[in-house]
Design a protein around this motif. Structure first.
Motif, PDB file in Angstrom:
ATOM      1  N   PHE A 193       0.832  -1.261  -0.006  1.00 45.67           N
ATOM      2  CA  PHE A 193      -0.019  -0.069   0.033  1.00 45.67           C
ATOM      3  C   PHE A 193       0.822   0.983   0.058  1.00 45.67           C
ATOM      4  N   SER A 194       2.136   1.087  -0.339  1.00 45.15           N
ATOM      5  CA  SER A 194       2.984   2.121  -0.323  1.00 45.15           C
ATOM      6  C   SER A 194       3.722   2.347  -1.591  1.00 45.15           C
ATOM      7  N   LYS A 195       3.512   3.176  -2.415  1.00 44.65           N
ATOM      8  CA  LYS A 195       4.199   3.510  -3.966  1.00 44.65           C
ATOM      9  C   LYS A 195       4.602   4.910  -4.075  1.00 44.65           C
ATOM     10  N   ARG A 196       5.498   5.059  -4.667  1.00 44.87           N
ATOM     11  CA  ARG A 196       6.308   6.354  -5.054  1.00 44.87           C
ATOM     12  C   ARG A 196       6.513   6.543  -6.338  1.00 44.87           C
ATOM     13  N   GLU A 197       6.339   7.595  -7.216  1.00 43.60           N
ATOM     14  CA  GLU A 197       7.066   7.651  -8.705  1.00 43.60           C
ATOM     15  C   GLU A 197       7.670   8.982  -8.557  1.00 43.60           C
ATOM     16  N   GLN A 198       8.718   9.102  -9.122  1.00 43.23           N
ATOM     17  CA  GLN A 198       9.618   9.940  -9.583  1.00 43.23           C
ATOM     18  C   GLN A 198       9.901  10.278 -11.103  1.00 43.23           C
ATOM     19  N   THR A 199       9.741  11.696 -11.435  1.00 43.47           N
ATOM     20  CA  THR A 199      10.099  11.936 -12.681  1.00 43.47           C
ATOM     21  C   THR A 199      10.933  12.928 -12.880  1.00 43.47           C
ATOM     22  N   VAL A 200      12.078  12.815 -13.709  1.00 46.49           N
ATOM     23  CA  VAL A 200      13.140  14.014 -13.857  1.00 46.49           C
ATOM     24  C   VAL A 200      13.356  14.057 -15.194  1.00 46.49           C
ATOM     25  N   SER A 201      13.420  15.281 -15.670  1.00 44.55           N
ATOM     26  CA  SER A 201      13.589  15.531 -17.029  1.00 44.55           C
ATOM     27  C   SER A 201      15.325  15.347 -17.272  1.00 44.55           C
ATOM     28  N   LEU A 202      15.621  14.696 -18.711  1.00 47.17           N
ATOM     29  CA  LEU A 202      17.121  14.473 -18.757  1.00 47.17           C
ATOM     30  C   LEU A 202      17.466  15.649 -18.846  1.00 47.17           C
ATOM     31  N   GLY A 203      17.168  17.099 -19.146  1.00 43.05           N
ATOM     32  CA  GLY A 203      17.891  18.110 -18.739  1.00 43.05           C
ATOM     33  C   GLY A 203      18.126  18.558 -17.587  1.00 43.05           C
ATOM     34  N   SER A 204      17.652  18.104 -16.488  1.00 40.90           N
ATOM     35  CA  SER A 204      17.874  18.329 -15.126  1.00 40.90           C
ATOM     36  C   SER A 204      18.877  17.562 -14.600  1.00 40.90           C
ATOM     37  N   ILE A 205      19.416  16.266 -15.440  1.00 33.93           N
ATOM     38  CA  ILE A 205      20.399  15.292 -14.770  1.00 33.93           C
ATOM     39  C   ILE A 205      21.900  16.004 -15.053  1.00 33.93           C
ATOM     40  N   GLU A 206      22.380  15.998 -14.033  1.00 37.31           N
ATOM     41  CA  GLU A 206      23.837  16.647 -13.833  1.00 37.31           C
ATOM     42  C   GLU A 206      24.702  15.373 -13.949  1.00 37.31           C
ATOM     43  N   ASP A 207      24.367  14.360 -13.449  1.00 36.14           N
ATOM     44  CA  ASP A 207      25.398  13.370 -13.403  1.00 36.14           C
ATOM     45  C   ASP A 207      24.674  11.799 -13.254  1.00 36.14           C
ATOM     46  N   ALA A 208      25.192  10.910 -14.154  1.00 44.39           N
ATOM     47  CA  ALA A 208      24.663   9.391 -14.082  1.00 44.39           C
ATOM     48  C   ALA A 208      25.876   8.455 -13.806  1.00 44.39           C
ATOM     49  N   SER A 209      25.697   7.745 -12.606  1.00 45.95           N
ATOM     50  CA  SER A 209      26.903   7.051 -12.530  1.00 45.95           C
ATOM     51  C   SER A 209      26.386   5.539 -12.007  1.00 45.95           C
ATOM     52  N   PHE A 210      27.352   4.449 -11.889  1.00 47.77           N
ATOM     53  CA  PHE A 210      26.744   3.340 -11.239  1.00 47.77           C
ATOM     54  C   PHE A 210      28.017   2.871 -10.300  1.00 47.77           C
TER      55      PHE A 210
END
Length: 271
Positions: A193-210
């Motif tokens: 009963f607990s769910k969350r959704e996050q949406t981020v524009s590609l233009g707002s992403i500063e760094d993507a790493s793993f």
């Protein structure tokens, strides 16, 4: 001081020297400043976005290089992009996709995360089966409940364990990560009963790493994707990602294309 023209009432007349000085300071009216944003094209054939607006909002949202019209002209997208958009809508009906938006990546968690709930549930059920085998058939004269009652209780507990294990697996698999040609969408399922959704524009992403740590993650090739955004410096993480190096490479290529006002390359969604 401005000179009053007797033929025009009280309207002041600007001397020629002052006009020349203003022209030297302001420059010709027809000359407009240019930048890396205004030098970009205002449209791309088959695409639904304005390259100048996209590049401006992604790189310098607080500075105006080009202005958007109050009622912007609707751009026709190509047949191929429209087809991919309709396929994405049918495949992922719960996602709110804008016109021309296509799902490029659909990442589910690595199956290794199912090991613990399956091991725990399986071990508990196996222990109950052993208890049924060793439980005495004849309990007359003892304080133990009859074998039939014990079987009923054990069966009920086994059903509850099975339901709990199934729900744990369901919650784990409902955590998903999507990348489109416009944004990143993360669905986080904490419980039933607990769910969350996050949406981020590609233009707002500063760094993507793993990150991969430990022998198990290195051998099975899974890890955690980390996204950091501009502004409030929000960080988003998605764990148990299979082949994170390839996923992050696609993410970074998409962010780079988005911020430079180019169409994001549409990969086949094989995940």
């Amino acid at each position: 001081r401005p000179i009053l023209d007797p033929n025009s009432g009280d309207r002041p007349e600007v001397p020629p020297a002052a006009k020349a000085a203003q022209a030297n300071v302001l420059g010709p009216e027809q000359t407009s400043p240019s930048s890396h944003i205004t030098s970009a094209p205002q449209s791309l054939e088959g695409q639904s976005f304005d390259p100048q607006m996209r590049s401006q909002y992604a790189n310098e949202p607080g500075t105006v290089h080009a202005t958007r019209e109050i009622e912007p002209e609707k751009r026709e997208i190509s047949k191929e992009l429209q087809k991919r958009h309709e396929e994405s809508k049918k495949r992922y009906p719960r996602l709110n996709l804008s016109e021309g938006e296509v799902v490029i990546l659909s990442i589910r968690r690595h199956p290794i995360g199912l090991f613990l709930p399956l091991l725990g549930g399986g071990s508990a059920i196996l222990a109950l089966i052993v208890a049924l085998i060793v439980y005495p058939m004849d309990t007359v004269g003892s304080a133990l409940p009859s074998y039939g009652v014990f079987v009923l209780l054990v069966t009920l507990v086994m059903v509850l364990i099975g339901i709990g294990t199934y729900l744990a697996i369901w919650v784990y698999q409902k955590n998903q990560f999507f990348m489109t040609n416009e944004s990143v969408i993360q669905e986080i399922q904490h419980s039933i009963f607990s769910k969350r959704e996050q949406t981020v524009s590609l233009g707002s992403i500063e760094d993507a790493s793993f990150r991969k740590s430990g022998i198990l993650q290195t051998m099975l090739d899974y890890g955690t994707i980390r996204l950091s955004t501009e502004g409030e410096e929000t960080t988003y993480r998605f764990a148990y990602v299979e082949n994170p190096r390839e996923q992050v490479a696609i993410l970074n290529n998409g962010v780079e294309a988005f911020k430079n006002g180019r169409p994001v390359e549409l990969h086949d969604d094989e995940n």
